[in-house]
Design an enzyme around this catalytic site. Structure first.
Site, PDB file in Angstrom:
ATOM      1  N   ASN A  10      57.405  22.784 -47.851  1.00 31.69           N
ATOM      2  CA  ASN A  10      58.151  21.959 -46.895  1.00 31.69           C
ATOM      3  C   ASN A  10      59.308  21.293 -47.643  1.00 31.69           C
ATOM      4  O   ASN A  10      59.096  20.374 -48.429  1.00 31.69           O
ATOM      5  CB  ASN A  10      57.209  20.897 -46.295  1.00 31.69           C
ATOM      6  CG  ASN A  10      57.941  19.952 -45.362  1.00 31.69           C
ATOM      7  OD1 ASN A  10      59.044  20.250 -44.904  1.00 31.69           O
ATOM      8  ND2 ASN A  10      57.344  18.806 -45.078  1.00 31.69           N
ATOM      9  N   LYS A  12      61.668  19.549 -46.391  1.00 27.25           N
ATOM     10  CA  LYS A  12      62.147  18.318 -45.740  1.00 27.25           C
ATOM     11  C   LYS A  12      63.674  18.357 -45.595  1.00 27.25           C
ATOM     12  O   LYS A  12      64.218  19.425 -45.368  1.00 27.25           O
ATOM     13  CB  LYS A  12      61.677  17.083 -46.515  1.00 27.25           C
ATOM     14  CG  LYS A  12      60.189  17.133 -46.850  1.00 27.25           C
ATOM     15  CD  LYS A  12      59.656  15.833 -47.361  1.00 27.25           C
ATOM     16  CE  LYS A  12      58.233  16.013 -47.845  1.00 27.25           C
ATOM     17  NZ  LYS A  12      57.419  14.833 -47.688  1.00 27.25           N
ATOM     18  N   HIS A  98      54.075  16.224 -38.108  1.00 25.68           N
ATOM     19  CA  HIS A  98      54.183  15.697 -39.481  1.00 25.68           C
ATOM     20  C   HIS A  98      54.277  14.169 -39.429  1.00 25.68           C
ATOM     21  O   HIS A  98      54.958  13.612 -38.558  1.00 25.68           O
ATOM     22  CB  HIS A  98      55.405  16.293 -40.190  1.00 25.68           C
ATOM     23  CG  HIS A  98      55.373  16.055 -41.666  1.00 25.68           C
ATOM     24  ND1 HIS A  98      55.672  14.832 -42.219  1.00 25.68           N
ATOM     25  CD2 HIS A  98      55.045  16.876 -42.699  1.00 25.68           C
ATOM     26  CE1 HIS A  98      55.536  14.919 -43.532  1.00 25.68           C
ATOM     27  NE2 HIS A  98      55.154  16.140 -43.849  1.00 25.68           N
ATOM     28  N   GLU A 100      55.893  12.107 -41.061  1.00 24.83           N
ATOM     29  CA  GLU A 100      57.230  11.513 -41.145  1.00 24.83           C
ATOM     30  C   GLU A 100      57.875  11.456 -39.764  1.00 24.83           C
ATOM     31  O   GLU A 100      58.724  10.593 -39.502  1.00 24.83           O
ATOM     32  CB  GLU A 100      58.090  12.294 -42.159  1.00 24.83           C
ATOM     33  CG  GLU A 100      57.678  11.956 -43.590  1.00 24.83           C
ATOM     34  CD  GLU A 100      58.003  13.006 -44.630  1.00 24.83           C
ATOM     35  OE1 GLU A 100      58.702  13.988 -44.312  1.00 24.83           O
ATOM     36  OE2 GLU A 100      57.530  12.862 -45.777  1.00 24.83           O
ATOM     37  N   GLU A 167      46.788  15.911 -43.952  1.00 23.14           N
ATOM     38  CA  GLU A 167      47.686  15.203 -44.856  1.00 23.14           C
ATOM     39  C   GLU A 167      47.449  13.688 -44.745  1.00 23.14           C
ATOM     40  O   GLU A 167      47.992  13.053 -43.831  1.00 23.14           O
ATOM     41  CB  GLU A 167      49.134  15.501 -44.482  1.00 23.14           C
ATOM     42  CG  GLU A 167      49.500  16.963 -44.528  1.00 23.14           C
ATOM     43  CD  GLU A 167      50.982  17.136 -44.803  1.00 23.14           C
ATOM     44  OE1 GLU A 167      51.320  17.556 -45.924  1.00 23.14           O
ATOM     45  OE2 GLU A 167      51.789  16.819 -43.927  1.00 23.14           O
ATOM     46  N   GLY A 173      53.964  12.031 -50.877  1.00 24.56           N
ATOM     47  CA  GLY A 173      55.056  11.512 -51.686  1.00 24.56           C
ATOM     48  C   GLY A 173      54.697  10.363 -52.615  1.00 24.56           C
ATOM     49  O   GLY A 173      55.580   9.724 -53.192  1.00 24.56           O
ATOM     50  N   SER A 209      51.072  15.171 -52.081  1.00 29.72           N
ATOM     51  CA  SER A 209      51.273  15.088 -53.541  1.00 29.72           C
ATOM     52  C   SER A 209      50.633  16.232 -54.318  1.00 29.72           C
ATOM     53  O   SER A 209      50.206  16.035 -55.464  1.00 29.72           O
ATOM     54  CB  SER A 209      50.773  13.745 -54.073  1.00 29.72           C
ATOM     55  OG  SER A 209      51.562  12.695 -53.551  1.00 29.72           O
TER      56      SER A 209
HETATM   57  C1  PEP Z   1      54.639  16.923 -47.072  1.00 34.31           C
HETATM   58  O1  PEP Z   1      55.816  17.175 -47.018  1.00 34.31           O
HETATM   59  O2  PEP Z   1      53.946  17.004 -46.059  1.00 34.31           O
HETATM   60  C2  PEP Z   1      54.034  16.543 -48.340  1.00 34.31           C
HETATM   61  C3  PEP Z   1      52.743  16.655 -48.480  1.00 34.31           C
HETATM   62  O3  PEP Z   1      54.868  16.079 -49.292  1.00 34.31           O
HETATM   63  P1  PEP Z   1      54.490  15.819 -50.843  1.00 34.31           P
HETATM   64  O4  PEP Z   1      53.875  17.087 -51.358  1.00 34.31           O
HETATM   65  O5  PEP Z   1      55.807  15.515 -51.472  1.00 34.31           O
HETATM   66  O6  PEP Z   1      53.538  14.680 -50.880  1.00 34.31           O
END
Ligand code: PEP
Length: 248
Positions: A10, A12, A98, A100, A167, A173, A209
């Site tokens: 992803n 982003k 997601h 975000e 998640e 992040g 992460s």
């Molecule tokens: C994500 O984009 O859903 C994600 C898990 O990001 P990261 O791996 O940076 O935590």
């Protein structure tokens, strides 16, 4: 149970065409027999989707979008992209729910409408769920799963194109991942909730992460069928490392 192991990148709101050459090694890796059960899927920003599809043309790597509108085809929705538009572009997948976007005001009902539309257009969906730190502290994690799954998947009849990404919001992040036992319990709870809706064993991915440093412990968690990788996927060397360590 699916034997496929999913590796989702992803990107982003990052990336540019200049990064496309950094994907050559990954394309070569994806062609090796050893990785035949690895499903690698890139989710670049909308503006790069066409370039990615062209780049992965002769490989087994797929491309998806990071979101879509809930209206299936066309409409007066400035700045939005419909499932049909994604399909016409050559996208196979779309990420929905997601955190975000949920954090920006997307409700379970919004996610559900998008899921139904995307599935109607034969897109595979990566349905993201997960608790916030506040919810975790209040021991609401499992009730959050129940709410997000029951509301998000309401009305879904065919589950063949559904993947679920667990998640924990507090892990995205932050560099912090759940303890192995906690993750195993949560994945098993999600599996139980999904099994009440469908006999089909949906792939459950972990996201939050994921890195080349923690993948060796994450890959041993039972019940996980792959990983949704954010920031580490934007560096193809790190992403390749994650794939190699998982498959070895
Ligand atoms: C994500 O984009 O859903 C994600 C898990 O990001 P990261 O791996 O940076 O935590």
């Amino acid at each position: 149970m699916t034997n496929n192991i999913y590796f989702i990148a992803n990107w982003k709101m990052f990336g540019s065409t200049s990064l496309l050459n950094s994907l050559n090694k990954l394309i070569n890796l994806s062609k090796l027999k050893k990785y035949k059960n690895s499903k690698i899927i890139y989710f670049p920003p909308f503006t790069l989707i066409k370039d990615f599809i062209k780049k992965f043309n002769k490989s087994k790597i797929s491309v998806g979008a990071q979101n879509c509108h809930h209206v299936q085809d066309y409409g007066s929705f400035t700045g939005s992209i419909s499932p049909k538009m994604l399909k016409d572009l050559g996208c196979k997948y779309v990420i929905l729910g997601h955190s975000e976007n949920r954090n920006d005001g997307e409700s379970d009902l919004d996610v559900n409408k998008k899921i139904i539309s995307a599935l109607n257009k034969n897109l595979k969906i990566v349905f993201c769920i997960g608790e916030t730190l506040k919810e975790k502290r209040k021991k609401l994690t499992h009730s959050v799963f129940k709410k997000q799954i029951n509301r998000g998947l309401k009305g879904v009849k065919n589950y063949r194109n559904v993947l679920v990404a667990y998640e924990p919001v507090w892990s995205i992040g932050t560099g912090v991942i759940p303890k192995s036992k906690e993750l195993e319990i949560n994945v098993s709870k999600i599996r139980k909730l999904l099994s009440k809706r469908t006999k089909y064993k949906l792939p459950i991915l972990y996201g939050g992460s994921v890195s080349s440093k923690n993948i060796n412990s994450l890959k041993n968690i039972s019940g996980i069928n792959g990983f949704l990788v954010g920031s580490a996927s934007q560096n193809s060397k790190k992403f390749i490392d994650i794939i190699k360590k998982t498959i070895n």
